[in-house]
Design an enzyme around this catalytic site. Sequence first.
Site, PDB file in Angstrom:
ATOM      1  N   ARG A 140       0.909  -1.181   0.069  1.00  0.00           N
ATOM      2  CA  ARG A 140       0.008   0.026  -0.034  1.00  0.00           C
ATOM      3  C   ARG A 140       0.957   1.159  -0.090  1.00  0.00           C
ATOM      4  O   ARG A 140       1.883   1.407   0.844  1.00  0.00           O
ATOM      5  CB  ARG A 140      -0.819   0.051   1.260  1.00  0.00           C
ATOM      6  CG  ARG A 140      -1.686   1.416   1.551  1.00  0.00           C
ATOM      7  CD  ARG A 140      -2.740   1.277   0.515  1.00  0.00           C
ATOM      8  NE  ARG A 140      -3.787   2.556   0.663  1.00  0.00           N
ATOM      9  CZ  ARG A 140      -3.801   3.713   0.488  1.00  0.00           C
ATOM     10  NH1 ARG A 140      -2.690   4.292   0.119  1.00  0.00           N
ATOM     11  NH2 ARG A 140      -4.581   4.550   1.009  1.00  0.00           N
ATOM     12  N   GLU A 152     -11.316   4.972  -5.895  1.00  0.00           N
ATOM     13  CA  GLU A 152     -11.908   3.574  -5.921  1.00  0.00           C
ATOM     14  C   GLU A 152     -12.229   3.347  -7.345  1.00  0.00           C
ATOM     15  O   GLU A 152     -12.313   4.059  -8.260  1.00  0.00           O
ATOM     16  CB  GLU A 152     -13.034   3.200  -4.969  1.00  0.00           C
ATOM     17  CG  GLU A 152     -12.731   3.388  -3.595  1.00  0.00           C
ATOM     18  CD  GLU A 152     -11.507   2.725  -2.992  1.00  0.00           C
ATOM     19  OE1 GLU A 152     -11.593   1.251  -3.193  1.00  0.00           O
ATOM     20  OE2 GLU A 152     -10.878   3.109  -2.241  1.00  0.00           O
ATOM     21  N   ARG A 191      -0.708  -5.589   4.916  1.00  0.00           N
ATOM     22  CA  ARG A 191      -0.076  -4.739   3.506  1.00  0.00           C
ATOM     23  C   ARG A 191       1.301  -4.006   4.049  1.00  0.00           C
ATOM     24  O   ARG A 191       1.348  -3.448   5.105  1.00  0.00           O
ATOM     25  CB  ARG A 191      -0.891  -4.129   2.817  1.00  0.00           C
ATOM     26  CG  ARG A 191      -1.850  -4.773   2.307  1.00  0.00           C
ATOM     27  CD  ARG A 191      -2.739  -3.709   1.659  1.00  0.00           C
ATOM     28  NE  ARG A 191      -3.610  -2.675   2.489  1.00  0.00           N
ATOM     29  CZ  ARG A 191      -4.402  -1.960   2.338  1.00  0.00           C
ATOM     30  NH1 ARG A 191      -5.030  -1.824   1.039  1.00  0.00           N
ATOM     31  NH2 ARG A 191      -4.905  -0.923   2.879  1.00  0.00           N
TER      32      ARG A 191
END
Length: 207
Positions: free
Chosen positions: A88, A96, A133
């Site tokens: 990330r 999105e 992540r």
Amino acid sequence: KMAFLDIIKRSMGLVTSPGQKVNHASVERVGRSWCSLPPYFLIPLGLLLLLGVECGQHHSNSIEAFVVRVTDGDTMVVKIGEKEERVRLIGVDAPEKDQVPWGERAKEFVESMTRGRTVRLEFDVEPRDRYGRLLAYVYVDSTLLNLELLKEGLAMLYTVPPNVRHVEAFRRAQKEARENERGIWDEEEGLEESPSAHRKRKRTAHN
């Protein structure tokens, strides 16, 4: 890898194995040798030592990784050695996928810069998020991808302390993109709501 200064120290006999005593005769001999060196040799060597310290600090918290695929504008899957990791990007929040067309445009931009390439992941204070992540600043050669997304108006600043190493540069990049109505900041065709607000609205609707 052995740090630059460690190599110098070992060559001087100043670094020993556990339990081994420093060879004081060697230290004294090295000291006399260094004192006899001419200034035109010592000055460049001093600069090299300083450069070694800076380089060590800059790369000590980074690692190279091969980009396997791009998930969206701020997330990718990389391969480190034989292991795949989700990454990330720190400090940015890209639209999105269902925030048309900006979600796809942000993804395509990241793919155009990283597809099939080896990148450098630079870490900050917190190495992972709650989803497991890796949190990283992604460098493509010398270009900081996180920063480029903000410059192009393809992501919003998303600050989560303590990972704030480049926050001031990120703020300046977003301000410049917004003032020039670049990307998601376009007055007529820009993003209608922030990615975080969009996610929150979707979660509320599902509950």
